[in-house]
Design an enzyme around this catalytic site. Structure first.
Site, short mmCIF file in Angstrom:
data_model
loop_
_atom_site.label_atom_id
_atom_site.label_comp_id
_atom_site.label_asym_id
_atom_site.label_seq_id
_atom_site.Cartn_x
_atom_site.Cartn_y
_atom_site.Cartn_z
CG HIS A 17 -2.02 -1.13 1.41
ND1 HIS A 17 -2.91 -1.21 2.26
CD2 HIS A 17 -2.05 -2.04 0.44
CE1 HIS A 17 -3.43 -2.45 2.19
NE2 HIS A 17 -3.31 -2.82 0.99
CG ASP A 114 -3.99 2.87 1.83
OD1 ASP A 114 -5.05 2.56 2.56
OD2 ASP A 114 -3.02 2.43 1.95
#
Length: 470
Positions: A17, A114
């Site tokens: 990520h 995210d």
């Protein structure tokens, strides 16, 4: 107070990520003169690799580590997605303090989270800062996120038990068993977290997705269609990490690749978080041996319990080579190189001797393959990787996917056939040609007047206007 626009970014745990989010930050800083601060939730000391990565951030990109949250109250078998979501939720008071500080010292234009970080939107809304999502994987998976609340109401059983493929807007039909991991057990907290996040996506003022138009035209068209309350979607990819650490320069594996014929080597890696079972590890080794092809394998110790065994800690303590079949190293001598734990993946995929990639189908790895035109063997392990494998094999047609037997293992003969097929067969030639076209399309998307460059410029302009009007 500085006058350049500033963006706060809150990543959820995991290098997969963090890497594309950092690449996004670099583009904002280098191309649009923004400032970026990463607000990083933690649940303990950072893994060494992550600390080194953050310490190497360029000027204009800063980070603050939040105090660690505790998971002592959670059961040992809590799913990874639940833990990721709770890392954000339990860090919210610290996120709030960090945002408050940035508001006092910078021209803060947006708060970017995210895919599992939308609980931090509460802080953005409180301080009237624009909330955005950086989506690090496919537009196909993003389309599922938007469709999931509707699907949740329409389907009463487990998605994996629906006999016919399910239609996600703009995507090739996909069986429920290939949905992302947290959607496989609707009674589990991980599914509840997923659904909770999906419902909050409409709170975003925009979503940046790490893909490009020619790679996923169908899903992107569906996502960009006018829909009441759906935020605009900006395809800004492919954002991939350039390996630039000093250990790359004198890496043994790159010297070994220099001595191999062009396009002759299969690269094998299951990413920074992936592991296969002990029995599967043996079958993979014997399948590679049977294929009689050259290969470079990043070997990690097998794990019989979970496929994402190294997700939270990239260091792998055991000696992985000890698990290999007896005599394997002698029998494959001269045509293989085994690298314990880590290898410079971007450099390997861009090397002329690399002709194929056996991958766990993590999206960062797929994008690196696309950018370098390397065809694939799809071996999904966890997260949304089965969805990615379906897209690669049935949608883009750039990958072979070996089938598991009734015992759940992919057998050595199946592996050997897939490796030979990719490296020497007609199908492999077709995949290579398609990948070359995608490589060219990726290059166009990132060119000065390319679609992804324009999407990023549009976003930057929006954020600049935001601070100039306040």
């Amino acid at each position: 107070m500085e006058h350049t626009p500033h963006i706060a970014m809150v990543p959820t745990p995991g290098m997969g990520h963090l890497i594309p989010l950092v690449e996004f930050a670099k583009r904002l800083v280098l191309r649009h003169n923004f400032g970026v601060t990463f607000i990083i939730p933690t649940d303990g000391p950072l893994p060494k690799a992550q600390k080194s990565f953050l310490d190497a951030l360029p000027a204009g990109v800063n980070y603050v580590l939040l105090p660690p949250v505790s998971f002592d109250d959670l059961p040992a078998d809590v799913r990874i997605e639940t833990r990721i979501c709770l890392t954000i939720t339990r860090s919210l008071p610290f996120v709030r303090d960090a945002v408050k500080t940035l508001l006092a010292t910078t021209k803060l234009a947006a708060l970017v989270v995210d895919l599992f970080g939308t609980d931090a939107f509460d802080v953005a809304i409180e301080f009237k800062v624009s909330p955005y999502i950086f989506y690090p994987t496919t537009a196909m998976c993003l389309s599922l996120f938007f469709h999931l609340p509707k699907l949740d109401q329409m389907v009463s059983c487990e998605y994996r038990d629906v006999p016919e493929p399910l239609q996600i807007p703009g995507c090739i039909p996909i069986h429920g068993k290939d949905f992302l991991d947290p959607a496989q057990d609707r009674k589990n907290d991980a599914y509840k977290c997923l659904l909770h996040q999906a419902k909050r996506y409409r709170l975003a003022e925009g979503i940046m997705v790490n893909t490009f138009n020619d790679l996923e035209p169908g899903p992107l068209k569906a996502l960009q269609e006018e829909d009441q309350g759906k935020p605009p979607v900006y395809p800004i990819g492919p954002l991939i990490r350039a390996d630039s650490s000093s250990k790359v320069d004198d890496c043994e594996c790159l010297k070994w690749l220099d001595d191999q014929p062009r396009g002759s080597v299969l690269f094998i890696s299951f990413g920074s978080g992936g592991a296969v079972s002990h029995n599967q590890f043996i079958e993979l080794a014997l399948g590679l041996e049977m294929s009689e092809q050259r290969f470079l394998w990043v070997v990690r110790s097998p794990n019989d319990k979970i496929a994402n065994a190294t997700y939270f800690s990239i260091q792998n303590q055991n000696d992985a080579l000890a698990y290999l079949p007896e005599g394997f190293l002698e029998r494959t001598k001269g045509r293989c190189l085994l690298v314990p734990s880590w290898a410079p993946q971007t450099e390997i995929l861009s090397h002329g001797s690399t002709g194929g990639f056996l991958t766990h189908c993590g999206w960062n790895s797929i994008l690196e393959s696309v950018v370098n035109g390397v065809p694939l063997i799809a071996w999904p392990l966890y997260a949304e990787q089965k969805m990615n494998a379906v897209m690669l094999t049935e949608g883009l047609k750039v990958a072979l996917r070996p089938k598991a037997g009734e015992n759940g293992l992919i057998g050595r003969v199946e592996i050997a056939n897939a490796v030979k097929g990719l490296m020497e067969g007609e199908e492999g030639k077709k995949f290579r040609s398609t990948m070359k076209d995608l490589k060219d399309a990726a290059s166009r998307a990132l060119s000065d007047d390319g679609s992804s460059t324009k999407a990023l410029a549009e976003l930057a302009c929006k954020w600049e206007n935001k601070i100039s009007s306040t």
